[in-house]
Design an enzyme around this catalytic site. Structure first.
Site, PDB file in Angstrom:
ATOM      1  N   LYS A 121       0.831  -1.199   0.000  1.00 30.43           N
ATOM      2  CA  LYS A 121       0.000   0.000   0.000  1.00 30.43           C
ATOM      3  C   LYS A 121       0.877   1.266   0.000  1.00 30.43           C
ATOM      4  CE  LYS A 121      -3.862  -2.305   2.423  1.00 30.43           C
ATOM      5  NZ  LYS A 121      -4.729  -2.254   3.627  1.00 30.43           N
ATOM      6  N   TYR A 175     -12.349  -2.169  -3.272  1.00 29.17           N
ATOM      7  CA  TYR A 175     -12.815  -2.327  -1.891  1.00 29.17           C
ATOM      8  C   TYR A 175     -14.347  -2.211  -1.796  1.00 29.17           C
ATOM      9  CZ  TYR A 175      -8.238  -2.425   0.436  1.00 29.17           C
ATOM     10  OH  TYR A 175      -6.994  -2.788   0.907  1.00 29.17           O
ATOM     11  N   PHE A 188     -15.380   3.630   7.514  1.00 26.71           N
ATOM     12  CA  PHE A 188     -14.029   4.038   7.136  1.00 26.71           C
ATOM     13  C   PHE A 188     -13.801   4.023   5.625  1.00 26.71           C
ATOM     14  CE2 PHE A 188     -13.896  -0.533   8.220  1.00 26.71           C
ATOM     15  CZ  PHE A 188     -13.398  -1.071   7.037  1.00 26.71           C
ATOM     16  N   ARG A 238      -1.403 -14.230   4.391  1.00 25.62           N
ATOM     17  CA  ARG A 238      -2.072 -13.568   5.526  1.00 25.62           C
ATOM     18  C   ARG A 238      -1.259 -13.743   6.809  1.00 25.62           C
ATOM     19  NH1 ARG A 238      -6.653 -10.251   4.429  1.00 25.62           N
ATOM     20  NH2 ARG A 238      -6.947 -10.453   6.671  1.00 25.62           N
ATOM     21  N   THR A 267      -5.188  -7.363  10.746  1.00 28.39           N
ATOM     22  CA  THR A 267      -5.519  -6.054  10.177  1.00 28.39           C
ATOM     23  C   THR A 267      -5.003  -4.910  11.044  1.00 28.39           C
ATOM     24  OG1 THR A 267      -7.542  -7.050   9.294  1.00 28.39           O
ATOM     25  CG2 THR A 267      -7.421  -4.638   9.316  1.00 28.39           C
ATOM     26  N   ARG A 284       2.750  -6.306   9.361  1.00 26.33           N
ATOM     27  CA  ARG A 284       1.948  -5.247   9.974  1.00 26.33           C
ATOM     28  C   ARG A 284       2.427  -4.928  11.385  1.00 26.33           C
ATOM     29  NH1 ARG A 284      -3.913  -7.246   7.537  1.00 26.33           N
ATOM     30  NH2 ARG A 284      -3.997  -5.780   5.806  1.00 26.33           N
ATOM     31  N   ASN A 290      -1.772   0.043   7.230  1.00 23.70           N
ATOM     32  CA  ASN A 290      -1.218  -1.241   7.672  1.00 23.70           C
ATOM     33  C   ASN A 290      -0.392  -1.941   6.593  1.00 23.70           C
ATOM     34  OD1 ASN A 290      -3.271  -2.026   6.011  1.00 23.70           O
ATOM     35  ND2 ASN A 290      -4.496  -3.062   7.573  1.00 23.70           N
ATOM     36  N   HIS A 339      -1.943  -5.415   1.623  1.00 27.26           N
ATOM     37  CA  HIS A 339      -3.212  -6.105   1.408  1.00 27.26           C
ATOM     38  C   HIS A 339      -2.926  -7.545   1.009  1.00 27.26           C
ATOM     39  CE1 HIS A 339      -7.184  -7.147  -0.178  1.00 27.26           C
ATOM     40  NE2 HIS A 339      -6.515  -7.741  -1.162  1.00 27.26           N
ATOM     41  N   GLU A 361      -9.642 -10.741  -7.339  1.00 21.82           N
ATOM     42  CA  GLU A 361      -8.665  -9.651  -7.204  1.00 21.82           C
ATOM     43  C   GLU A 361      -7.530  -9.786  -8.222  1.00 21.82           C
ATOM     44  OE1 GLU A 361      -9.553  -8.916  -2.442  1.00 21.82           O
ATOM     45  OE2 GLU A 361      -7.568  -9.619  -3.055  1.00 21.82           O
TER      46      GLU A 361
HETATM   47  P1  IDP Z   1      -7.622  -6.898   5.754  1.00 27.27           P
HETATM   48  O1  IDP Z   1      -6.830  -5.897   4.924  1.00 27.27           O
HETATM   49  O2  IDP Z   1      -6.823  -7.422   6.906  1.00 27.27           O
HETATM   50  O3  IDP Z   1      -8.246  -7.988   4.924  1.00 27.27           O
HETATM   51  P2  IDP Z   1     -10.285  -5.677   5.916  1.00 27.27           P
HETATM   52  O4  IDP Z   1     -11.231  -5.857   7.061  1.00 27.27           O
HETATM   53  O5  IDP Z   1     -10.590  -6.382   4.633  1.00 27.27           O
HETATM   54  O6  IDP Z   1      -8.819  -6.078   6.451  1.00 27.27           O
HETATM   55  O7  IDP Z   1     -10.183  -4.128   5.659  1.00 27.27           O
HETATM   56  C1  IDP Z   1      -9.579  -3.621   4.476  1.00 27.27           C
HETATM   57  C2  IDP Z   1      -8.693  -2.455   4.843  1.00 27.27           C
HETATM   58  O8  IDP Z   1      -9.509  -1.389   5.348  1.00 27.27           O
HETATM   59  C3  IDP Z   1      -7.686  -2.726   5.981  1.00 27.27           C
HETATM   60  O9  IDP Z   1      -6.518  -3.386   5.552  1.00 27.27           O
HETATM   61  C4  IDP Z   1      -7.421  -1.326   6.478  1.00 27.27           C
HETATM   62  O10 IDP Z   1      -6.515  -0.624   5.611  1.00 27.27           O
HETATM   63  C5  IDP Z   1      -8.814  -0.698   6.383  1.00 27.27           C
HETATM   64  N1  IDP Z   1      -9.571  -0.847   7.630  1.00 27.27           N
HETATM   65  C6  IDP Z   1     -10.130  -1.983   8.129  1.00 27.27           C
HETATM   66  N2  IDP Z   1     -10.765  -1.761   9.281  1.00 27.27           N
HETATM   67  C7  IDP Z   1     -10.625  -0.438   9.527  1.00 27.27           C
HETATM   68  C8  IDP Z   1     -11.082   0.417  10.603  1.00 27.27           C
HETATM   69  O11 IDP Z   1     -11.754  -0.003  11.559  1.00 27.27           O
HETATM   70  N3  IDP Z   1     -10.729   1.746  10.515  1.00 27.27           N
HETATM   71  C9  IDP Z   1      -9.988   2.251   9.458  1.00 27.27           C
HETATM   72  N4  IDP Z   1      -9.563   1.475   8.442  1.00 27.27           N
HETATM   73  C10 IDP Z   1      -9.868   0.149   8.473  1.00 27.27           C
HETATM   74 MG    MG Z   2      -9.721  -7.871   3.493  1.00 23.43          MG
END
Ligand code: IDP
Ligand code: MG
Length: 143
Positions: A11, A51, A59, A87, A93, A104, A114, A117, A128
């Site tokens: 990212k 997304y 968010f 993962r 996350t 992360r 973070n 992805h 994807e």
């Molecule tokens: P992942 O990337 O671990 O699969 P997801 O739940 O799919 O997590 O969320 C996608 C992305 O959205 C996260 O990697 C992060 O950048 C952002 N994100 C997820 N949850 C939050 C939150 O509670 N606040 C702000 N950003 C979030």
């Molecule tokens: Mg995800």
């Protein structure tokens, strides 16, 4: 074990912090093989589409702004159980909850910024990979 492909993104914060070599090194040391890679600056439309599953989350607009704040590097990783293994290398996350020595945990600033992805399942990986490499396809490792 099954040989899988998964979609990975470094990212904008990961690119900004010059972590590309560090992250690729972790993939390679774990045995995952790179079979496609591209640097690009996502448009808002691309980030919203990628997304889309999160469109109703509070968010979402911040996430789109973050993902379009600078260039990303998108890659396809291949290997045994590549989806889960990527993962595991990434960590949870929220960097504060990620296992030690994950990407992360080591480099993430917040639950939003973070660093990486990774696809979360077989179906999302297929979708994807097609999203980013559907036209070009991946590059089979012939050696
Ligand atoms: P992942 O990337 O671990 O699969 P997801 O739940 O799919 O997590 O969320 C996608 C992305 O959205 C996260 O990697 C992060 O950048 C952002 N994100 C997820 N949850 C939050 C939150 O509670 N606040 C702000 N950003 C979030
Ligand atoms: Mg995800």
């Amino acid at each position: 074990m099954a040989v899988e492909q998964t979609l990975s993104i470094i990212k904008p914060d990961g690119v900004q912090k010059n972590l590309v070599g560090e992250i690729y090194g972790r993939f390679e040391k774990s045995g995952l093989q790179l079979v496609a890679a591209r640097m690009m600056h996502l448009t808002s439309e691309q980030a919203q589409s990628f997304y889309a599953v999160h469109a109703e989350r509070p968010f979402f607009s911040d996430l789109v702004s973050y993902m379009t704040s600078g260039p990303v590097i998108v890659q396809v990783l291949e290997g045994d159980d590549a989806i889960v293994r990527n993962r595991e290398i990434m960590g949870a996350t929220n960097p504060a909850e990620a296992d030690p020595a994950t990407i992360r945990a080591d480099f993430g600033e917040s639950i939003e910024e973070n660093i990486v992805h990774g696809s979360d399942g077989v179906e999302s990986a297929i979708a994807e990979i097609a999203f980013f490499f559907g036209d070009d396809g991946v590059c089979p490792r012939t050696r």
